[in-house]
Design an enzyme around this catalytic site. Structure first.
Site, mmCIF file in Angstrom:
data_model
loop_
_atom_site.group_PDB
_atom_site.id
_atom_site.type_symbol
_atom_site.label_atom_id
_atom_site.label_comp_id
_atom_site.label_asym_id
_atom_site.label_seq_id
_atom_site.Cartn_x
_atom_site.Cartn_y
_atom_site.Cartn_z
ATOM 1 N N CYS A 18 0.907 -1.247 -0.039
ATOM 2 C CA CYS A 18 0.069 -0.035 -0.087
ATOM 3 C C CYS A 18 0.941 1.170 0.049
ATOM 4 C CB CYS A 18 -0.877 0.201 1.221
ATOM 5 S SG CYS A 18 -2.424 -1.106 0.775
ATOM 6 N N LYS A 21 0.563 3.449 -3.137
ATOM 7 C CA LYS A 21 -0.653 4.273 -3.517
ATOM 8 C C LYS A 21 -0.184 5.632 -3.980
ATOM 9 C CE LYS A 21 -4.256 2.473 -0.233
ATOM 10 N NZ LYS A 21 -5.251 3.032 0.907
ATOM 11 N N ASP A 73 -8.953 -3.711 -4.824
ATOM 12 C CA ASP A 73 -7.256 -3.110 -4.184
ATOM 13 C C ASP A 73 -6.298 -4.136 -4.677
ATOM 14 O OD1 ASP A 73 -5.344 -2.308 -2.667
ATOM 15 O OD2 ASP A 73 -6.816 -1.766 -1.098
#
Length: 336
Positions: A18, A21, A73
């Site tokens: 993540c 991102k 995701d």
């Protein structure tokens, strides 16, 4: 050692998990063009959660008792072990449904693979890892989509169901509610160290692959209606979004925040991702961080992958790390 075992997947990506991102400030600017768009009036369903507050998933009401929760995701490798990466990516995608108070029902794979660079048996291990976690969640995994991609990427598109009267949203926080965190922080700095050195942190892998299912069910049973999960924008970033959406401020007691044991040594040795530094830069104008060190602030902004739930309410067995308060000069106030 086989060719598959020798591959370090994290070396085939510019970042990992993540932390890859798009930075939150840039993301806000990018999606601003969608603000104020005329809503679709569908005869089939009512949109309950959409773009307005940047919540974890979209939700539409089907009838009085059922709502559909939809999310997706995916990210580049966060660990070198292909099977573990698949498990982590799947748990992370499923987490958005749990954060809304839903139960995942069906998911499809999303795979980008450099087919002329990495062997397909590695991709198979990634998919096998994703399936193992989907099955653990009681979620069907049926098909998906793959593309030839310069970097390996994997994740899920997930559909779940929820009771529309028991949704957990990021805009329902109220002053006076305690803040509970269900997983320790430190994932980001440990993943950065793993990418740089190859050192494996089993506790970090266990944390990232642990489903947020049980915590979400307990939160719903406790009557909690405001929540989010802690992923790429760090604890401070996701708490800022929750507090801003709810029209309140938040106090964080930094001494109460749990961390994985190797996290502070990893920070001390400089394993801080660019995503974490961008998180802190984004949140700083909205936060009073004067009572803590920069290192402590970096840990609180650390870009997590498949982190825990952040709940506006108390959940037995998990630490209370702060509280929501009436809106003041700063959206976030961090105390030692």
């Amino acid at each position: 050692m086989t060719a598959t075992q020798a591959v370090r997947l994290t070396q085939y990506a510019h970042g990992g998990g993540c932390a890859c991102k798009i930075p939150p400030g840039e993301l806000e600017e990018m999606v601003r063009v969608l603000a104020g768009a005329d809503p679709v009036h569908s005869p089939l369903c009512e949109l309950l959660v959409g773009l307005d507050t940047g919540d974890d998933a979209a939700v539409v009401r089907i009838d009085n008792d059922r709502a559909l929760v939809m999310t997706t995701d995916f990210f580049t490798p966060v660990v070198d072990n292909a099977y573990d990466w698949g498990r982590i990516a799947a748990a992370n995608a499923l987490s958005d449904v749990y954060a809304m108070g839903g139960q995942p029902v069906v998911a499809v794979n999303l795979l980008g693979w450099p087919r002329e660079v990495l062997p397909f048996d590695l991709a198979g291990e990634v998919l096998r890892g994703g399936m193992s976690v989907a099955h653990e969640a009681g979620c069907h995994l049926a098909g998906g989509h793959s593309i030839d991609d310069p970097e390996p990427k994997y994740g899920l598109a997930v559909t779940g169901i929820a009771d529309p009267g028991k949704l957990m949203r990021n805009d329902l926080g109220q002053a006076g509610q305690p803040l509970t965190l269900t997983k320790p922080l430190g994932i980001g700095v440990l993943n950065s160290r793993h990418k740089a050195t190859g050192e494996v942190f089993p506790d970090a892998v266990d944390t990232m692959t642990r489903l947020n299912r049980d915590a979400a069910r307990a939160a719903i049973d406790a009557g909690i209606r405001c929540a989010t999960d802690v992923t790429g924008f760090g604890l401070l970033g996701h708490l800022y979004k929750l507090a801003k959406a709810s029209g309140v401020s938040a106090i964080v007691n930094s001494a109460a925040v749990p961390y994985l044991e190797p996290a502070r040594p990893a920070l001390r040795d400089g394993y801080v991702s660019g995503g974490t530094r961008r998180n802190l830069q984004w949140i700083s104008p909205h936060a009073d961080l004067t009572s803590i060190s920069e290192d402590e602030a970096l840990l609180l902004a650390d870009a997590q992958t498949s982190g825990g739930l952040l709940l506006a309410g108390e959940l037995p067995g998990h630490p209370v790390i702060g509280e929501l308060i009436p809106r003041g000069e700063h959206v976030l106030i961090v105390q030692p």
